[in-house]
Design an enzyme around this catalytic site. Sequence first.
Site, PDB file in Angstrom:
ATOM      1  NE  ARG A  73      -4.038   1.888   2.411  1.00  0.00           N
ATOM      2  CZ  ARG A  73      -4.224   2.804   3.323  1.00  0.00           C
ATOM      3  NH1 ARG A  73      -3.253   2.650   4.516  1.00  0.00           N
ATOM      4  NH2 ARG A  73      -4.812   3.824   3.375  1.00  0.00           N
ATOM      5  CG  HIS A  77      -1.413   5.343  -0.137  1.00  0.00           C
ATOM      6  ND1 HIS A  77      -1.845   5.950   0.916  1.00  0.00           N
ATOM      7  CD2 HIS A  77      -2.164   4.550  -0.750  1.00  0.00           C
ATOM      8  CE1 HIS A  77      -3.285   5.380   0.923  1.00  0.00           C
ATOM      9  NE2 HIS A  77      -3.467   4.549  -0.029  1.00  0.00           N
ATOM     10  CG  ASP A  78       6.193   7.051  -3.374  1.00  0.00           C
ATOM     11  OD1 ASP A  78       6.274   8.356  -3.293  1.00  0.00           O
ATOM     12  OD2 ASP A  78       7.196   6.480  -3.696  1.00  0.00           O
ATOM     13  N   GLY A  83       3.704  11.035  -8.244  1.00  0.00           N
ATOM     14  CA  GLY A  83       4.854  10.008  -8.776  1.00  0.00           C
ATOM     15  C   GLY A  83       5.462   8.976  -7.729  1.00  0.00           C
ATOM     16  CG  ASN A 108      -1.042   8.720   3.274  1.00  0.00           C
ATOM     17  OD1 ASN A 108      -1.444   7.680   2.661  1.00  0.00           O
ATOM     18  ND2 ASN A 108      -0.381   9.722   2.786  1.00  0.00           N
ATOM     19  N   PRO A 177      -7.862   7.689  -4.912  1.00  0.00           N
ATOM     20  CG  PRO A 177      -8.457   5.557  -5.885  1.00  0.00           C
ATOM     21  CD  PRO A 177      -7.080   6.733  -5.672  1.00  0.00           C
ATOM     22  CG  HIS A 207      -8.357  -3.631  -1.401  1.00  0.00           C
ATOM     23  ND1 HIS A 207      -9.176  -2.850  -1.501  1.00  0.00           N
ATOM     24  CD2 HIS A 207      -7.288  -3.167  -0.749  1.00  0.00           C
ATOM     25  CE1 HIS A 207      -8.756  -1.626  -1.244  1.00  0.00           C
ATOM     26  NE2 HIS A 207      -7.563  -1.794  -0.952  1.00  0.00           N
TER      27      HIS A 207
HETATM   28  C1  HEM Z   1      -9.235   1.318  -6.128  1.00  0.00           C
HETATM   29  C2  HEM Z   1      -8.920   2.289  -5.016  1.00  0.00           C
HETATM   30  C3  HEM Z   1      -8.414   1.913  -3.724  1.00  0.00           C
HETATM   31  C4  HEM Z   1      -9.329   2.133  -2.500  1.00  0.00           C
HETATM   32  C5  HEM Z   1     -10.311   3.206  -2.617  1.00  0.00           C
HETATM   33  C6  HEM Z   1      -8.593   1.845  -1.446  1.00  0.00           C
HETATM   34  C7  HEM Z   1      -8.730   2.221  -0.144  1.00  0.00           C
HETATM   35  C8  HEM Z   1      -8.026   1.509   0.768  1.00  0.00           C
HETATM   36  C9  HEM Z   1      -8.475   1.612   2.351  1.00  0.00           C
HETATM   37  C10 HEM Z   1      -9.501   2.646   2.715  1.00  0.00           C
HETATM   38  C11 HEM Z   1      -7.551   0.880   3.082  1.00  0.00           C
HETATM   39  C12 HEM Z   1      -7.889   0.379   4.644  1.00  0.00           C
HETATM   40  C13 HEM Z   1      -7.094   1.548   5.195  1.00  0.00           C
HETATM   41  C14 HEM Z   1      -7.046   1.493   6.637  1.00  0.00           C
HETATM   42  O1  HEM Z   1      -8.071   1.936   7.128  1.00  0.00           O
HETATM   43  O2  HEM Z   1      -6.058   0.883   7.317  1.00  0.00           O
HETATM   44  C15 HEM Z   1      -6.930   0.144   2.107  1.00  0.00           C
HETATM   45  C16 HEM Z   1      -6.181  -0.883   2.583  1.00  0.00           C
HETATM   46  C17 HEM Z   1      -5.095  -1.491   1.487  1.00  0.00           C
HETATM   47  N1  HEM Z   1      -5.093  -1.078   0.288  1.00  0.00           N
HETATM   48 FE1  HEM Z   1      -6.214  -0.050  -0.742  1.00  0.00          FE
HETATM   49  N2  HEM Z   1      -7.503   0.947  -2.038  1.00  0.00           N
HETATM   50  C18 HEM Z   1      -7.463   1.217  -3.223  1.00  0.00           C
HETATM   51  C19 HEM Z   1      -6.492   0.415  -4.161  1.00  0.00           C
HETATM   52  C20 HEM Z   1      -5.162  -0.145  -3.761  1.00  0.00           C
HETATM   53  C21 HEM Z   1      -4.229  -0.486  -4.503  1.00  0.00           C
HETATM   54  C22 HEM Z   1      -4.165  -0.237  -6.054  1.00  0.00           C
HETATM   55  C23 HEM Z   1      -3.505  -1.233  -3.734  1.00  0.00           C
HETATM   56  C24 HEM Z   1      -2.372  -1.860  -4.139  1.00  0.00           C
HETATM   57  C25 HEM Z   1      -1.543  -2.094  -5.283  1.00  0.00           C
HETATM   58  C26 HEM Z   1      -3.941  -1.212  -2.478  1.00  0.00           C
HETATM   59  C27 HEM Z   1      -3.411  -1.764  -1.318  1.00  0.00           C
HETATM   60  C28 HEM Z   1      -3.884  -1.716  -0.164  1.00  0.00           C
HETATM   61  C29 HEM Z   1      -3.467  -2.773   0.957  1.00  0.00           C
HETATM   62  C30 HEM Z   1      -2.346  -3.797   0.891  1.00  0.00           C
HETATM   63  C31 HEM Z   1      -4.172  -2.509   1.941  1.00  0.00           C
HETATM   64  C32 HEM Z   1      -4.041  -3.100   3.324  1.00  0.00           C
HETATM   65  C33 HEM Z   1      -3.066  -2.106   4.189  1.00  0.00           C
HETATM   66  C34 HEM Z   1      -2.284  -2.671   5.393  1.00  0.00           C
HETATM   67  O3  HEM Z   1      -2.733  -3.787   5.918  1.00  0.00           O
HETATM   68  O4  HEM Z   1      -1.532  -1.949   6.074  1.00  0.00           O
HETATM   69  N3  HEM Z   1      -5.277  -0.370  -2.399  1.00  0.00           N
HETATM   70  N4  HEM Z   1      -7.094   0.427   0.936  1.00  0.00           N
END
Ligand code: HEM
Length: 335
Positions: A73, A77-78, A83, A108, A177, A207
């Site tokens: 993640r 986010h980076d 970029g 973040n 997003p 996810h």
């Molecule tokens: C499509 C749009 C996306 C949205 C709206 C989104 C949103 C989120 C949100 C809200 C969380 C939970 C954060 C928290 O409360 O701890 C999350 C977790 C996560 N996202 Fe996304 N995300 C998106 C796309 C992506 C992409 C493209 C990746 C990587 C390729 C990614 C990887 C992750 C990972 C691995 C977690 C778990 C992080 C952890 O356990 O620390 N996400 N995401």
Amino acid sequence: MSRPRTSSVCQLIVLPILLLSWIVVLFSFAPWAEAQLQVGYYNHTCPSAERLIRTIVLASIRRDPGNGPGLVRLFFHDCFVRGCDASVLLDTAPGSNATSVEKASQANTPSLRGFSVIDRAKRVLERRCHGTVSCADIVALAARDATGIMGGVQFAMPSGRRDGRASNVSDVLNSLPPPFANASMLVGSFAAKNLTADDMVTLSGAHSFGRSHCSVFSFRLYPQIAADMNATYGRFLRRRCPAATGRRDRVVDLDPKTELLLDNQYYRNVQTREVLFPSDVTLLSQNDTAALVDLYASNRTAWKVRFAEAMVKMGNLDVLTGDQGEIRRFCNRVN
Ligand code: HEM
């Protein structure tokens, strides 16, 4: 006699022009023309760099498996904000506004994790090859390694990125997003980064591991369980995320089935509506994205191959190369 002479004069003039324009076209479409990053970029300047990063990432995941999803993640986010330039790692410069950097954004803090893994890798690399390996590359290579270790998805990640010197909190919500995004918002936000709807669906597969804070999705649990959430799953989540939690923001797994594996289970969860965010379930709302969900749900290999490609593509976003930016000495501050 005069006709052949005219045509050979024409050929003399036209052929070089054609050849030149052909070369221009060829170079402008060649992959190496746009991507200045290279696989094995540190092979000569710091041969042990990739091995050291992998060792540190592996140890960090053994200590705390949450570091794996955290690092993937962190890379997303980076790259989406200014970029892939490690701007997400910067702390506020002493004396300036403490809420001004990307890290301080609600997207973040407090959820982003993995910073200490990057710092450890940087310390080791500075000792081994001083001033050589950028923080932006460490973030990208660490995300690649976490993907390999927890997902069995092996791939080469080009490097050669340099570190940016700026980080602004206001860039974050404009670039990432939100979890309440619908399909067209998601497609638009990825298109703004030259990524396709397919890339978006493919990368959302991340996810399938890691966690979310309850506050992000509790509006889908209270006062009613959202109509587009599996009701049994909703009741399970209500127990994990009680309505009145005081100030404590609990966390739950993104994937209730295989929480420690980066795999295609995410797409099955989307199909059964056992996913946390509107941005996940909305993938069913458009024919093209829903078709890809179905394909990935049933074909793990197809998803793995495309996921690796999409990670590399994301790693090319607005990179700094050559004499742009710098190689930071410490990842959390500019030189
Ligand atoms: C499509 C749009 C996306 C949205 C709206 C989104 C949103 C989120 C949100 C809200 C969380 C939970 C954060 C928290 O409360 O701890 C999350 C977790 C996560 N996202 Fe996304 N995300 C998106 C796309 C992506 C992409 C493209 C990746 C990587 C390729 C990614 C990887 C992750 C990972 C691995 C977690 C778990 C992080 C952890 O356990 O620390 N996400 N995401």
